[in-house]
Design a protein around this motif. Structure first.
Motif, PDB file in Angstrom:
ATOM      1  N   LEU A   1       0.831  -1.204   0.000  1.00 40.02           N
ATOM      2  CA  LEU A   1       0.000   0.000   0.000  1.00 40.02           C
ATOM      3  C   LEU A   1       0.868   1.257   0.000  1.00 40.02           C
ATOM      4  O   LEU A   1       0.622   2.191  -0.774  1.00 40.02           O
ATOM      5  N   VAL A   2       1.884   1.280   0.847  1.00 39.99           N
ATOM      6  CA  VAL A   2       2.794   2.429   0.900  1.00 39.99           C
ATOM      7  C   VAL A   2       3.521   2.594  -0.428  1.00 39.99           C
ATOM      8  O   VAL A   2       3.675   3.708  -0.928  1.00 39.99           O
ATOM      9  N   TYR A   3       3.933   1.491  -1.035  1.00 39.70           N
ATOM     10  CA  TYR A   3       4.602   1.545  -2.338  1.00 39.70           C
ATOM     11  C   TYR A   3       3.664   2.153  -3.385  1.00 39.70           C
ATOM     12  O   TYR A   3       4.088   2.991  -4.184  1.00 39.70           O
ATOM     13  N   SER A   4       2.406   1.748  -3.368  1.00 38.77           N
ATOM     14  CA  SER A   4       1.444   2.287  -4.336  1.00 38.77           C
ATOM     15  C   SER A   4       1.261   3.786  -4.183  1.00 38.77           C
ATOM     16  O   SER A   4       1.223   4.511  -5.168  1.00 38.77           O
ATOM     17  N   TYR A   5       1.167   4.256  -2.942  1.00 34.42           N
ATOM     18  CA  TYR A   5       0.922   5.682  -2.713  1.00 34.42           C
ATOM     19  C   TYR A   5       2.182   6.525  -2.771  1.00 34.42           C
ATOM     20  O   TYR A   5       2.134   7.666  -3.227  1.00 34.42           O
ATOM     21  N   ALA A   6       3.314   6.018  -2.316  1.00 31.20           N
ATOM     22  CA  ALA A   6       4.531   6.827  -2.230  1.00 31.20           C
ATOM     23  C   ALA A   6       5.415   6.730  -3.461  1.00 31.20           C
ATOM     24  O   ALA A   6       6.042   7.710  -3.849  1.00 31.20           O
ATOM     25  N   VAL A   7       5.472   5.574  -4.094  1.00 31.69           N
ATOM     26  CA  VAL A   7       6.387   5.388  -5.224  1.00 31.69           C
ATOM     27  C   VAL A   7       5.638   5.408  -6.552  1.00 31.69           C
ATOM     28  O   VAL A   7       5.953   6.196  -7.441  1.00 31.69           O
ATOM     29  N   GLN A   8       4.642   4.547  -6.697  1.00 23.00           N
ATOM     30  CA  GLN A   8       3.934   4.445  -7.970  1.00 23.00           C
ATOM     31  C   GLN A   8       3.034   5.648  -8.225  1.00 23.00           C
ATOM     32  O   GLN A   8       2.964   6.136  -9.351  1.00 23.00           O
ATOM     33  N   ARG A   9       2.367   6.114  -7.236  1.00 25.48           N
ATOM     34  CA  ARG A   9       1.433   7.241  -7.307  1.00 25.48           C
ATOM     35  C   ARG A   9       0.459   7.094  -8.463  1.00 25.48           C
ATOM     36  O   ARG A   9      -0.233   6.108  -8.555  1.00 25.48           O
ATOM     37  N   ASP A  10       0.435   8.058  -9.364  1.00 31.37           N
ATOM     38  CA  ASP A  10      -0.524   8.051 -10.474  1.00 31.37           C
ATOM     39  C   ASP A  10       0.033   7.399 -11.740  1.00 31.37           C
ATOM     40  O   ASP A  10      -0.611   7.446 -12.777  1.00 31.37           O
ATOM     41  N   THR A  11       1.213   6.817 -11.649  1.00 35.65           N
ATOM     42  CA  THR A  11       1.875   6.270 -12.833  1.00 35.65           C
ATOM     43  C   THR A  11       1.149   5.021 -13.321  1.00 35.65           C
ATOM     44  O   THR A  11       0.932   4.090 -12.567  1.00 35.65           O
ATOM     45  N   PHE A  12       0.790   5.011 -14.597  1.00 40.62           N
ATOM     46  CA  PHE A  12       0.139   3.842 -15.172  1.00 40.62           C
ATOM     47  C   PHE A  12       0.969   3.215 -16.281  1.00 40.62           C
ATOM     48  O   PHE A  12       0.677   2.106 -16.723  1.00 40.62           O
ATOM     49  N   PHE A  13       2.014   3.900 -16.742  1.00 41.87           N
ATOM     50  CA  PHE A  13       2.867   3.339 -17.794  1.00 41.87           C
ATOM     51  C   PHE A  13       4.302   3.794 -17.585  1.00 41.87           C
ATOM     52  O   PHE A  13       4.564   4.986 -17.385  1.00 41.87           O
ATOM     53  N   VAL A  14       5.220   2.838 -17.606  1.00 44.25           N
ATOM     54  CA  VAL A  14       6.651   3.114 -17.629  1.00 44.25           C
ATOM     55  C   VAL A  14       7.190   2.260 -18.765  1.00 44.25           C
ATOM     56  O   VAL A  14       7.039   1.039 -18.757  1.00 44.25           O
ATOM     57  N   GLY A  15       7.799   2.904 -19.751  1.00 43.71           N
ATOM     58  CA  GLY A  15       8.303   2.172 -20.904  1.00 43.71           C
ATOM     59  C   GLY A  15       9.655   2.679 -21.333  1.00 43.71           C
ATOM     60  O   GLY A  15      10.007   3.825 -21.090  1.00 43.71           O
ATOM     61  N   TYR A  16      10.405   1.794 -21.961  1.00 42.54           N
ATOM     62  CA  TYR A  16      11.737   2.180 -22.424  1.00 42.54           C
ATOM     63  C   TYR A  16      11.866   1.941 -23.917  1.00 42.54           C
ATOM     64  O   TYR A  16      11.188   1.100 -24.496  1.00 42.54           O
ATOM     65  N   ASN A  17      12.743   2.709 -24.499  1.00 45.32           N
ATOM     66  CA  ASN A  17      13.058   2.583 -25.914  1.00 45.32           C
ATOM     67  C   ASN A  17      14.569   2.497 -26.015  1.00 45.32           C
ATOM     68  O   ASN A  17      15.263   3.502 -25.861  1.00 45.32           O
ATOM     69  N   LYS A  18      15.094   1.297 -26.238  1.00 44.26           N
ATOM     70  CA  LYS A  18      16.548   1.102 -26.273  1.00 44.26           C
ATOM     71  C   LYS A  18      17.192   1.893 -27.397  1.00 44.26           C
ATOM     72  O   LYS A  18      18.276   2.426 -27.238  1.00 44.26           O
ATOM     73  N   ALA A  19      16.529   1.971 -28.529  1.00 41.41           N
ATOM     74  CA  ALA A  19      17.108   2.676 -29.671  1.00 41.41           C
ATOM     75  C   ALA A  19      17.297   4.157 -29.375  1.00 41.41           C
ATOM     76  O   ALA A  19      18.296   4.767 -29.772  1.00 41.41           O
ATOM     77  N   LYS A  20      16.346   4.744 -28.674  1.00 37.33           N
ATOM     78  CA  LYS A  20      16.438   6.174 -28.350  1.00 37.33           C
ATOM     79  C   LYS A  20      17.148   6.411 -27.027  1.00 37.33           C
ATOM     80  O   LYS A  20      17.522   7.538 -26.728  1.00 37.33           O
TER      81      LYS A  20
END
Length: 190
Positions: free
Chosen positions: A93-112
């Motif tokens: 629960l603390v992780y959801s509120y303190a770290v993730q917050r409103d984030t719904f997508f984290v993505g990476y692009n190796k080429a860029k």
């Protein structure tokens, strides 16, 4: 539960439900970023799953131990397993509120060579979508790109992307998201 109906490639939502509108927009951002070559990272989900499985594992061991031995012998382990379960649930629960917050997508692009995070907010009686995009270089990269390090915020009313019948105007939405991503990834000039 949010009910977003897809008819073919059309997305239709209940326009009087702000949560349905936000979920449809979040899914639109997710699909847009994936179509631009970003691979989704599931770190937030993985952390919460590990914490949940750890708590459940202790409870399963307690159940097996209690099945074999009488309660008077196993109550100390029951106290421990319930405590571990409570602590791991609280940590998730603390992780959801303190770290993730409103984030719904984290993505990476190796080429860029960078990671893009997207988070959204909306208030219950305010039909405005607030999207925050951030970027950072991939760790360990020899030539990290230098981007504008400030987050980009997009604030639009849902009516800009949804028709009165609830159909999602993905072309207009993708234009606005593309503009926000271009601003986010613009090279620093100073």
């Amino acid at each position: 539960m949010v009910d977003v109906q897809q008819a073919g490639s059309k997305v239709v939502v209940n326009t009087s439900s702000v949560s349905e509108l936000r979920v449809a927009c979040d899914n639109g951002v997710r699909e847009f970023l994936k179509s631009r070559g970003y691979e989704e990272m599931h770190t937030h989900t993985d952390v919460k799953l590990v914490l949940g499985y750890l708590g459940a594992l202790f409870c399963a061991i307690d159940f097996a131990y209690s099945w074999k031995y009488p309660f008077s012998q196993t109550k100390w382990f029951s106290y421990i397993s319930v405590s571990v379960y409570a602590v791991t649930s609280a940590l998730a629960l603390v992780y959801s509120y303190a770290v993730q917050r409103d984030t719904f997508f984290v993505g990476y692009n190796k080429a860029k060579g960078h990671i893009v995070s997207a988070g959204s907010r909306s208030k219950q009686n305010d039909p405005t979508y607030r999207l925050t995009l951030t970027t950072r270089p991939i760790r360990g990269r020899q030539d990290p790109p230098v981007f504008n390090s400030k987050p980009v915020e997009l604030k639009q009313p849902f009516t800009a992307w949804f028709y009165s019948d609830g159909e999602f105007d993905s072309a207009k939405f993708n234009e606005d998201i593309d503009s926000a991503i271009s601003t986010l990834l613009a090279k620093k000039t100073d």
